[in-house]
Design a protein around this motif. Structure first.
Motif, short mmCIF file in Angstrom:
data_model
loop_
_atom_site.label_atom_id
_atom_site.label_comp_id
_atom_site.label_asym_id
_atom_site.label_seq_id
_atom_site.Cartn_x
_atom_site.Cartn_y
_atom_site.Cartn_z
N GLN A 110 -55.89 -25.59 51.79
CA GLN A 110 -54.48 -25.72 52.18
C GLN A 110 -53.65 -24.48 51.94
OE1 GLN A 110 -52.60 -28.77 49.59
NE2 GLN A 110 -50.43 -28.29 50.58
N GLY A 111 -52.70 -24.00 52.85
CA GLY A 111 -52.08 -22.78 52.63
C GLY A 111 -50.59 -23.32 52.82
N ALA A 112 -49.61 -22.31 53.13
CA ALA A 112 -48.01 -22.36 53.40
C ALA A 112 -47.57 -21.56 54.21
CB ALA A 112 -47.42 -22.40 51.94
N VAL A 113 -46.75 -21.93 55.07
CA VAL A 113 -45.92 -20.97 55.74
C VAL A 113 -44.58 -20.92 55.32
CG1 VAL A 113 -45.05 -20.23 57.94
CG2 VAL A 113 -47.37 -21.23 57.91
N ILE A 122 -37.68 -21.89 53.20
CA ILE A 122 -38.39 -23.13 53.43
C ILE A 122 -40.04 -22.86 53.45
CG2 ILE A 122 -38.45 -25.19 54.82
CD1 ILE A 122 -35.97 -25.04 53.82
N SER A 123 -40.64 -23.74 52.79
CA SER A 123 -42.24 -23.61 52.69
C SER A 123 -42.70 -24.94 53.50
CB SER A 123 -42.75 -23.49 51.40
OG SER A 123 -44.03 -23.07 51.39
N THR A 124 -43.49 -24.52 54.20
CA THR A 124 -44.37 -25.84 54.89
C THR A 124 -45.74 -25.70 54.54
OG1 THR A 124 -42.64 -25.69 56.70
CG2 THR A 124 -44.64 -26.78 57.01
N ALA A 125 -46.27 -26.71 54.11
CA ALA A 125 -47.62 -26.79 54.01
C ALA A 125 -48.58 -26.85 55.16
CB ALA A 125 -48.27 -28.29 53.16
N THR A 126 -49.74 -26.13 55.28
CA THR A 126 -50.45 -26.09 56.36
C THR A 126 -52.05 -26.16 55.89
OG1 THR A 126 -50.94 -23.57 55.95
CG2 THR A 126 -49.13 -24.29 57.29
N LEU A 127 -52.88 -26.64 56.83
CA LEU A 127 -54.20 -26.68 56.77
C LEU A 127 -54.63 -25.38 57.37
CD1 LEU A 127 -56.76 -29.30 57.32
CD2 LEU A 127 -57.22 -27.52 58.81
N LEU A 176 -64.02 -30.97 50.13
CA LEU A 176 -64.01 -32.30 49.98
C LEU A 176 -62.72 -32.63 48.78
CD1 LEU A 176 -67.60 -32.89 49.43
CD2 LEU A 176 -66.03 -33.64 51.32
N ARG A 177 -62.31 -31.74 47.94
CA ARG A 177 -61.07 -32.08 47.10
C ARG A 177 -59.69 -31.97 47.88
NH1 ARG A 177 -64.41 -29.68 43.19
NH2 ARG A 177 -63.60 -27.56 43.46
N PHE A 178 -59.87 -31.12 48.86
CA PHE A 178 -58.61 -30.94 49.42
C PHE A 178 -58.49 -32.09 50.75
CE2 PHE A 178 -56.62 -28.61 53.53
CZ PHE A 178 -55.31 -29.08 53.08
N ALA A 179 -59.64 -32.36 51.18
CA ALA A 179 -59.70 -33.84 51.96
C ALA A 179 -59.20 -35.21 51.16
CB ALA A 179 -61.23 -34.00 52.53
N GLU A 180 -59.72 -35.02 49.96
CA GLU A 180 -59.12 -36.30 49.18
C GLU A 180 -57.62 -36.17 48.83
OE1 GLU A 180 -60.58 -39.28 48.18
OE2 GLU A 180 -61.99 -38.46 49.61
N THR A 181 -57.17 -34.90 48.70
CA THR A 181 -55.58 -34.79 48.69
C THR A 181 -55.08 -35.46 50.01
OG1 THR A 181 -56.16 -32.92 47.29
CG2 THR A 181 -53.95 -33.01 48.25
N LEU A 182 -55.45 -34.89 50.96
CA LEU A 182 -54.95 -35.50 52.21
C LEU A 182 -54.88 -36.98 52.16
CD1 LEU A 182 -56.05 -32.85 54.93
CD2 LEU A 182 -53.89 -32.86 53.91
N ARG A 183 -56.15 -37.65 52.01
CA ARG A 183 -56.23 -39.10 52.10
C ARG A 183 -55.37 -39.72 51.30
NH1 ARG A 183 -62.07 -37.73 52.44
NH2 ARG A 183 -62.74 -38.21 54.37
N SER A 184 -54.96 -39.30 49.87
CA SER A 184 -53.83 -40.02 48.99
C SER A 184 -52.61 -39.56 49.48
CB SER A 184 -54.49 -39.32 47.57
OG SER A 184 -54.18 -38.19 47.48
#
Length: 186
Positions: A110-113, A122-127, A176-184
């Protein structure tokens, strides 16, 4: 193929096109002024020993061309920007080219722009994805313009693509942890 809800909405595309046309018109005017300022058959610019008027005219023309190029880029970015998944491969189309990375083999985090709206940051979350073999990188906004986070089905599709075939390495566990964050995410 699974399209992602990123990029500008209809009204935002229109504003981007308007801003781009504005810059094109300004750049064209500056360039035309520079071409006229440099002189020619009408004799408006005297020929000096160093050709100062011609140099100033060329500078104005060059600046005008840069402003026009910026306007074209603004229009293309507003109209063309898109992201989609095809299996585990993610694609992001920008103003001039399309990039792709296989999320199943890439290092993903996960990143941010951060951008500015007036005085507010303004910060936007990114993959963020990087292909370990080629070094190609890809950034996918996790928030759509004006409507908040991507829909849950799109976040799940990204999570499924990036967790496909992952093992037990430390990098895989991070992904995989980041994927679980997206799923939840809701």
């Amino acid at each position: 193929m699974h399209m992602l809800s990123v990029g500008a909405a209809g009204g935002q595309r229109a504003v981007g096109a308007f801003v781009g046309v504005f810059f094109i018109l300004i750049g064209s005017g500056v360039g035309a002024f520079g071409a006229g300022f440099g002189g020619g058959a009408d004799g408006l610019a005297p020929d000096g020993p160093d050709g100062l008027f011609q140099v100033v005219g060329l500078v104005f023309a060059a600046v005008g061309m840069l402003v026009v190029a910026f306007g074209v880029t603004v229009i293309l970015r507003a109209v063309r920007f898109a992201a989609w998944l095809d299996g585990t491969r993610a694609y992001v189309r920008g103003a001039y080219r399309t990039r792709s990375v296989d999320l199943a083999t890439a290092y993903v985090h996960q990143g941010a722009v951060t951008g500015r709206v007036g005085r507010q940051a303004i910060s936007t979350a990114t993959l963020e994805a990087r292909d370990p073999a080629t070094g190609a990188t890809l950034t996918i906004p996790l928030e759509s313009a004006g409507s908040g986070r991507l829909p849950p089905n799109e976040l799940r599709a990204l999570a499924d693509a990036m967790s496909h075939g992952r093992g037990t390495s430390a990098d895989d566990q991070d992904v995989l942890r980041f994927a679980e964050t997206l799923r939840s995410a809701r």
